[in-house]
Design a protein around this motif. Structure first.
Motif, mmCIF file in Angstrom:
data_model
loop_
_atom_site.group_PDB
_atom_site.id
_atom_site.type_symbol
_atom_site.label_atom_id
_atom_site.label_comp_id
_atom_site.label_asym_id
_atom_site.label_seq_id
_atom_site.Cartn_x
_atom_site.Cartn_y
_atom_site.Cartn_z
ATOM 1 N N HIS A 76 23.455 40.901 37.601
ATOM 2 C CA HIS A 76 22.905 40.400 36.339
ATOM 3 C C HIS A 76 23.245 38.918 36.164
ATOM 4 N N LEU A 77 24.499 38.573 36.399
ATOM 5 C CA LEU A 77 24.929 37.198 36.160
ATOM 6 C C LEU A 77 24.210 36.197 37.062
ATOM 7 N N PHE A 78 23.840 36.642 38.259
ATOM 8 C CA PHE A 78 23.183 35.735 39.199
ATOM 9 C C PHE A 78 21.685 36.002 39.307
ATOM 10 N N GLY A 79 21.125 36.608 38.251
ATOM 11 C CA GLY A 79 19.679 36.745 38.135
ATOM 12 C C GLY A 79 19.022 37.523 39.250
ATOM 13 N N GLY A 80 19.743 38.502 39.787
ATOM 14 C CA GLY A 80 19.158 39.328 40.834
ATOM 15 C C GLY A 80 19.277 38.754 42.235
ATOM 16 N N ASP A 81 19.974 37.624 42.382
ATOM 17 C CA ASP A 81 20.195 37.031 43.708
ATOM 18 C C ASP A 81 21.218 37.896 44.443
ATOM 19 N N GLU A 82 20.733 38.771 45.321
ATOM 20 C CA GLU A 82 21.610 39.758 45.947
ATOM 21 C C GLU A 82 22.691 39.115 46.816
ATOM 22 N N SER A 83 22.340 38.088 47.552
ATOM 23 C CA SER A 83 23.313 37.429 48.415
ATOM 24 C C SER A 83 24.435 36.808 47.598
ATOM 25 N N ARG A 84 24.054 36.111 46.534
ATOM 26 C CA ARG A 84 25.060 35.479 45.665
ATOM 27 C C ARG A 84 25.907 36.530 44.967
ATOM 28 N N ALA A 85 25.283 37.614 44.508
ATOM 29 C CA ALA A 85 26.023 38.680 43.839
ATOM 30 C C ALA A 85 27.043 39.306 44.783
ATOM 31 N N ARG A 86 26.664 39.510 46.025
ATOM 32 C CA ARG A 86 27.594 40.114 46.991
ATOM 33 C C ARG A 86 28.741 39.160 47.322
ATOM 34 N N GLN A 87 28.443 37.872 47.393
ATOM 35 C CA GLN A 87 29.495 36.880 47.594
ATOM 36 C C GLN A 87 30.503 36.941 46.447
ATOM 37 N N ALA A 88 29.975 36.983 45.228
ATOM 38 C CA ALA A 88 30.833 37.017 44.049
ATOM 39 C C ALA A 88 31.644 38.295 43.992
ATOM 40 N N ASN A 89 31.012 39.402 44.319
ATOM 41 C CA ASN A 89 31.716 40.682 44.283
ATOM 42 C C ASN A 89 32.855 40.699 45.299
ATOM 43 N N LEU A 90 32.589 40.186 46.493
ATOM 44 C CA LEU A 90 33.632 40.127 47.522
ATOM 45 C C LEU A 90 34.791 39.245 47.058
ATOM 46 N N ALA A 91 34.466 38.099 46.461
ATOM 47 C CA ALA A 91 35.511 37.207 45.963
ATOM 48 C C ALA A 91 36.313 37.881 44.856
ATOM 49 N N PHE A 92 35.621 38.635 43.988
ATOM 50 C CA PHE A 92 36.309 39.359 42.918
ATOM 51 C C PHE A 92 37.254 40.411 43.505
ATOM 52 N N GLU A 93 36.761 41.205 44.443
ATOM 53 C CA GLU A 93 37.590 42.260 45.024
ATOM 54 C C GLU A 93 38.809 41.667 45.725
ATOM 55 N N GLU A 94 38.620 40.539 46.411
ATOM 56 C CA GLU A 94 39.749 39.885 47.079
ATOM 57 C C GLU A 94 40.780 39.397 46.065
ATOM 58 N N ALA A 95 40.293 38.771 44.988
ATOM 59 C CA ALA A 95 41.202 38.254 43.966
ATOM 60 C C ALA A 95 41.952 39.381 43.273
ATOM 61 N N TYR A 96 41.227 40.474 42.949
ATOM 62 C CA TYR A 96 41.888 41.604 42.287
ATOM 63 C C TYR A 96 42.910 42.236 43.222
ATOM 64 N N GLY A 97 42.552 42.364 44.495
ATOM 65 C CA GLY A 97 43.484 42.934 45.462
ATOM 66 C C GLY A 97 44.757 42.110 45.589
ATOM 67 N N GLU A 98 44.614 40.799 45.523
ATOM 68 C CA GLU A 98 45.790 39.929 45.592
ATOM 69 C C GLU A 98 46.703 40.153 44.387
ATOM 70 N N LEU A 99 46.117 40.320 43.212
ATOM 71 C CA LEU A 99 46.898 40.559 42.003
ATOM 72 C C LEU A 99 47.603 41.916 42.064
ATOM 73 N N VAL A 100 46.896 42.922 42.601
ATOM 74 C CA VAL A 100 47.504 44.242 42.774
ATOM 75 C C VAL A 100 48.681 44.139 43.740
ATOM 76 N N ALA A 101 48.481 43.420 44.845
ATOM 77 C CA ALA A 101 49.543 43.268 45.848
ATOM 78 C C ALA A 101 50.762 42.553 45.270
ATOM 79 N N ASP A 102 50.540 41.742 44.254
ATOM 80 C CA ASP A 102 51.654 41.034 43.604
ATOM 81 C C ASP A 102 52.404 41.927 42.621
ATOM 82 N N GLY A 103 52.010 43.186 42.521
ATOM 83 C CA GLY A 103 52.721 44.133 41.662
ATOM 84 C C GLY A 103 52.380 44.028 40.201
ATOM 85 N N LEU A 104 51.156 43.580 39.885
ATOM 86 C CA LEU A 104 50.802 43.323 38.493
ATOM 87 C C LEU A 104 50.070 44.477 37.819
ATOM 88 N N ILE A 105 50.135 45.666 38.397
ATOM 89 C CA ILE A 105 49.579 46.839 37.733
ATOM 90 C C ILE A 105 50.666 47.906 37.598
#
Length: 243
Positions: A76-105
Motif C-alpha cells: 500500500h505504501l509503495f502504491g503497488g510497486d511489488e519490487s519496492r514493497a519486497r525491498q522494504a519488507n526485507l529491510a523491516f524483517e532484518e531490522a526487527y530481527g536485529e532488535l529481537v537479537a538484542d534482547g528487546l522483547i
C-alpha cells in the motif's frame, strides 16, 4: 425452534448453539502474548531510512494497520510497486530481527502461564503473526517458546494473506481439527485487524486485549465480544463463559 439468550458479559444477543467448549484458541503474538516495546515502529523507521524514505510520512498508516501482514502494508505504501514493497519488507524483517537479537522483547506478563493453563484445560493453542516466518521463528527462539504451543502460523503458511483476512484462523481450524465448528474458536489480539479477522472467521469469542496497539473503543468497533486487560485473563473468561 432456536432459542435466543443474552450474554450478560457483553449485552450481545447470542445463539444458544454457540455455547459450550471453545477448544481452539488462536492468539496473536506482538502486543498480545509478546511485549515488544514498540519495536514494530522502530523497525519500520529503520527500514524506511535504509530505503531513503521519510518514515514520518508513513508512520500513521503503519500504526493504523498494526496486525496486518507487513508485506501488505508496504504494498500500500509503495502504491503497488511489488519490487519496492519486497525491498522494504526485507529491510523491516532484518531490522526487527536485529532488535529481537538484542534482547528487546519479552513475554507479556502472565502470557506463558495463560497459555499453559489453556492447554491444561484441554484446549489447543495456536500462535499467529503478521510477520514473516523468519521473524516469527526468531521471536519464538528468543523467548524459548518453540514447544509452547501446538502450531504457529504466519501469513505465508495460510496462502500469503494475513489479517484482516481470516485465513490464518481458518488454517488453524483445518490443520489442528481441534473443533468441529468455527463457533468453537477463540481469537485474541490487540489490534482492530485481529478483531476483524476473528469476526470474518466466525469465531465464537473474539477477545481484545489492552496490552498493544489499539484501545477498547477500536477493538469493540471492529467486533470484539470481550475486552480484557491482558491475555492473562483469557483462561478465566473461558471458564466463566462455559460454566
Amino acid at each position: 425452534m432456536t432459542h435466543r439468550a443474552t450474554d450478560p458479559t457483553t449485552d450481545r444477543t447470542t445463539d444458544d448453539r454457540t455455547r459450550g467448549r471453545h477448544d481452539l484458541v488462536v492468539l496473536d503474538m506482538a502486543g498480545t502474548t509478546v511485549a515488544d516495546g514498540g519495536l514494530v515502529e522502530r523497525a519500520f523507521t529503520a527500514a524506511a531510512t535504509r530505503l531513503g524514505e521519510d518514515p514520518a510520512t508513513m508512520i500513521d498508516y503503519v500504526r493504523a494497520t498494526m496486525g496486518e501482514s507487513k508485506i501488505s502494508v508496504f504494498r500500500h505504501l509503495f502504491g503497488g510497486d511489488e519490487s519496492r514493497a519486497r525491498q522494504a519488507n526485507l529491510a523491516f524483517e532484518e531490522a526487527y530481527g536485529e532488535l529481537v537479537a538484542d534482547g528487546l522483547i519479552a513475554p507479556v506478563p502472565g502470557a506463558a502461564e495463560a497459555i499453559a493453563e489453556l492447554r491444561d484445560q484441554g484446549r489447543t493453542v495456536v500462535l499467529t503473526t503478521g510477520f514473516a516466518r523468519v521473524t516469527q521463528d526468531a521471536i519464538l527462539d528468543a523467548l524459548g517458546w518453540r514447544d509452547l504451543v501446538a502450531l504457529t502460523l504466519c501469513p505465508a503458511d495460510a496462502g500469503g494473506r494475513g489479517r484482516p483476512y481470516p485465513d490464518m484462523i481458518l488454517g488453524a481450524f483445518l490443520r489442528t481439527a481441534a473443533v468441529d465448528d468455527v463457533r468453537r474458536i477463540v481469537v485474541a489480539g490487540d489490534t482492530s485487524y485481529d478483531m476483524l479477522s476473528g469476526v470474518r472467521a466466525g469465531a465464537g469469542i473474539v477477545a481484545g486485549v489492552l496490552t498493544g496497539a489499539h484501545d477498547e473503543a477500536a477493538l469493540k468497533e471492529h467486533g470484539a465480544t470481550h475486552v480484557l486487560a491482558s491475555v492473562a485473563g483469557l483462561p478465566a473468561l473461558l471458564r466463566e463463559s462455559e460454566a
